[in-house]
Write an enzyme that holds these catalytic residues in place. Structure first.
Site, PDB file in Angstrom:
ATOM      1  N   ARG A  66     -24.874  -1.533  16.322  1.00  0.00           N
ATOM      2  CA  ARG A  66     -23.543  -1.881  15.822  1.00  0.00           C
ATOM      3  C   ARG A  66     -23.561  -2.445  14.410  1.00  0.00           C
ATOM      4  O   ARG A  66     -22.518  -2.544  13.769  1.00  0.00           O
ATOM      5  CB  ARG A  66     -22.845  -2.806  16.831  1.00  0.00           C
ATOM      6  CG  ARG A  66     -22.381  -2.011  18.049  1.00  0.00           C
ATOM      7  CD  ARG A  66     -21.872  -2.879  19.160  1.00  0.00           C
ATOM      8  NE  ARG A  66     -22.910  -3.212  20.110  1.00  0.00           N
ATOM      9  CZ  ARG A  66     -22.924  -4.316  20.849  1.00  0.00           C
ATOM     10  NH1 ARG A  66     -21.959  -5.183  20.741  1.00  0.00           N
ATOM     11  NH2 ARG A  66     -23.898  -4.533  21.711  1.00  0.00           N
ATOM     12  N   GLU A 103     -30.143 -11.557  24.371  1.00  0.00           N
ATOM     13  CA  GLU A 103     -29.412 -12.191  25.484  1.00  0.00           C
ATOM     14  C   GLU A 103     -29.671 -11.439  26.785  1.00  0.00           C
ATOM     15  O   GLU A 103     -29.772 -12.032  27.841  1.00  0.00           O
ATOM     16  CB  GLU A 103     -27.907 -12.264  25.179  1.00  0.00           C
ATOM     17  CG  GLU A 103     -27.177 -13.169  26.172  1.00  0.00           C
ATOM     18  CD  GLU A 103     -25.668 -13.214  26.003  1.00  0.00           C
ATOM     19  OE1 GLU A 103     -25.110 -12.397  25.253  1.00  0.00           O
ATOM     20  OE2 GLU A 103     -25.041 -14.052  26.669  1.00  0.00           O
TER      21      GLU A 103
HETATM   22  O1  LIG Z   1     -28.497 -12.361  19.274  1.00  0.00           O
HETATM   23  P1  LIG Z   1     -29.075 -11.472  20.338  1.00  0.00           P
HETATM   24  O2  LIG Z   1     -29.275 -12.179  21.641  1.00  0.00           O
HETATM   25  O3  LIG Z   1     -30.286 -10.765  19.868  1.00  0.00           O
HETATM   26  O4  LIG Z   1     -27.971 -10.375  20.682  1.00  0.00           O
HETATM   27  C1  LIG Z   1     -27.230  -9.697  19.703  1.00  0.00           C
HETATM   28  C2  LIG Z   1     -27.523  -8.233  19.692  1.00  0.00           C
HETATM   29  O5  LIG Z   1     -27.136  -7.650  20.931  1.00  0.00           O
HETATM   30  C3  LIG Z   1     -26.268  -6.531  20.677  1.00  0.00           C
HETATM   31  O6  LIG Z   1     -26.951  -5.351  20.503  1.00  0.00           O
HETATM   32  P2  LIG Z   1     -27.757  -4.606  21.661  1.00  0.00           P
HETATM   33  O7  LIG Z   1     -29.166  -5.089  21.621  1.00  0.00           O
HETATM   34  O8  LIG Z   1     -27.006  -4.734  22.934  1.00  0.00           O
HETATM   35  O9  LIG Z   1     -27.834  -3.110  21.161  1.00  0.00           O
HETATM   36  P3  LIG Z   1     -26.728  -2.030  20.758  1.00  0.00           P
HETATM   37  O10 LIG Z   1     -26.159  -2.483  19.430  1.00  0.00           O
HETATM   38  O11 LIG Z   1     -27.562  -0.809  20.643  1.00  0.00           O
HETATM   39  O12 LIG Z   1     -25.684  -1.976  21.828  1.00  0.00           O
HETATM   40  C4  LIG Z   1     -25.587  -6.909  19.381  1.00  0.00           C
HETATM   41  O13 LIG Z   1     -25.035  -5.799  18.711  1.00  0.00           O
HETATM   42  C5  LIG Z   1     -26.706  -7.545  18.618  1.00  0.00           C
HETATM   43  O14 LIG Z   1     -27.510  -6.579  17.948  1.00  0.00           O
HETATM   44  N1  LIG Z   2     -22.130 -11.320  24.892  1.00  0.00           N
HETATM   45  C1  LIG Z   2     -22.356 -10.290  24.084  1.00  0.00           C
HETATM   46  N2  LIG Z   2     -21.334  -9.470  23.711  1.00  0.00           N
HETATM   47  C2  LIG Z   2     -21.579  -8.418  22.893  1.00  0.00           C
HETATM   48  N3  LIG Z   2     -22.777  -8.119  22.396  1.00  0.00           N
HETATM   49  C3  LIG Z   2     -23.794  -8.919  22.736  1.00  0.00           C
HETATM   50  N4  LIG Z   2     -25.098  -8.882  22.401  1.00  0.00           N
HETATM   51  C4  LIG Z   2     -25.706  -9.900  23.021  1.00  0.00           C
HETATM   52  N5  LIG Z   2     -24.847 -10.612  23.742  1.00  0.00           N
HETATM   53  C5  LIG Z   2     -23.643 -10.011  23.583  1.00  0.00           C
END
Ligand SMILES: O=P(O)(O)OC[C@H]1O[C@H](OP(=O)(O)OP(=O)(O)O)[C@H](O)[C@@H]1O
Ligand SMILES: Nc1ncnc2[nH]cnc12
Length: 177
Positions: A66, A103
């Site tokens: 994202r 997370e």
């Molecule tokens: O601060 P953190 O605990 O590391 O979480 C944040 C990350 O989690 C989500 O991405 P995700 O890893 O779900 O991947 P995506 O963007 O491919 O959906 C979000 O877009 C961040 O990159």
């Molecule tokens: N709660 C949350 N919502 C959206 N993106 C996330 N990436 C990690 N935690 C998330």
């Protein structure tokens, strides 16, 4: 809230319980991309913020996936290049790699070695900071190839998870839950 349209952006971000796993309250930025006025307000706010930093931004590094949405758009607006940090195995050529916990789950990410020149000023960008694991890993990759991190930039911060505490450069996020 703010008078520059961020109230419209905030109103479009739903909280979705138990996604992608039980116990996670997911914040979805995609509805903002469906609303041209909200997207413009968000882009303008972040552009003004970047242009007001004390240091010129040479590179915006966006985190898979994202961080790829706003990254190139903001890079074009501030005259910076855009560089992706991708999940393992997706980038051709010489890469450096690190692993991290987030997370929900564990991942490995990579950056192309020649994507940043030594000493360039870098902003690391993502849609959201939760635990900070993803951003910390991206920052490690940037430093491995010689970049100078001037800021970590997000749209949304989940304050209770204290992700900013694991990052060692200034953090900015206009929408905080
Ligand atoms: O601060 P953190 O605990 O590391 O979480 C944040 C990350 O989690 C989500 O991405 P995700 O890893 O779900 O991947 P995506 O963007 O491919 O959906 C979000 O877009 C961040 O990159
Ligand atoms: N709660 C949350 N919502 C959206 N993106 C996330 N990436 C990690 N935690 C998330």
């Amino acid at each position: 809230m703010s008078s520059d349209g961020l109230d419209r952006v905030r109103a479009l971000i739903p909280a979705i319980p138990d996604f992608p796993q039980p116990g996670i309250v997911f914040r979805d930025l995609f509805p903002v991309f469906r609303d041209p006025k909200a997207l413009e307000a968000l882009s303008a706010h972040l552009t003004t913020h970047l242009l007001n930093l004390p240091t010129d931004v040479d590179v915006i590094v966006g985190i898979d996936a994202r961080g790829f949405l706003l990254g190139p758009l903001l890079a074009a607006r501030v005259g910076a290049s855009f560089v992706p940090v991708r999940k393992r195995g997706k980038l051709p050529g010489d890469v450096v790699r690190t692993s991290y916990a987030k997370e929900y789950g564990v991942d490995e990410v990579e950056i192309q070695k020649d994507a940043i020149k030594a000493g360039q000023n870098v902003v690391v960008l993502d849609d959201l900071i939760a635990t900070g694991g993803s951003a910390k890993a991206a920052g490690e990759l940037v430093r491995m190839i010689g970049g100078n991190i001037i800021e970590y930039l997000f749209v949304i911060e989940l304050e209770a998870l204290a992700g900013r505490d694991v990052l060692d450069a200034p953090v900015y996020a206009p929408i905080v839950y």
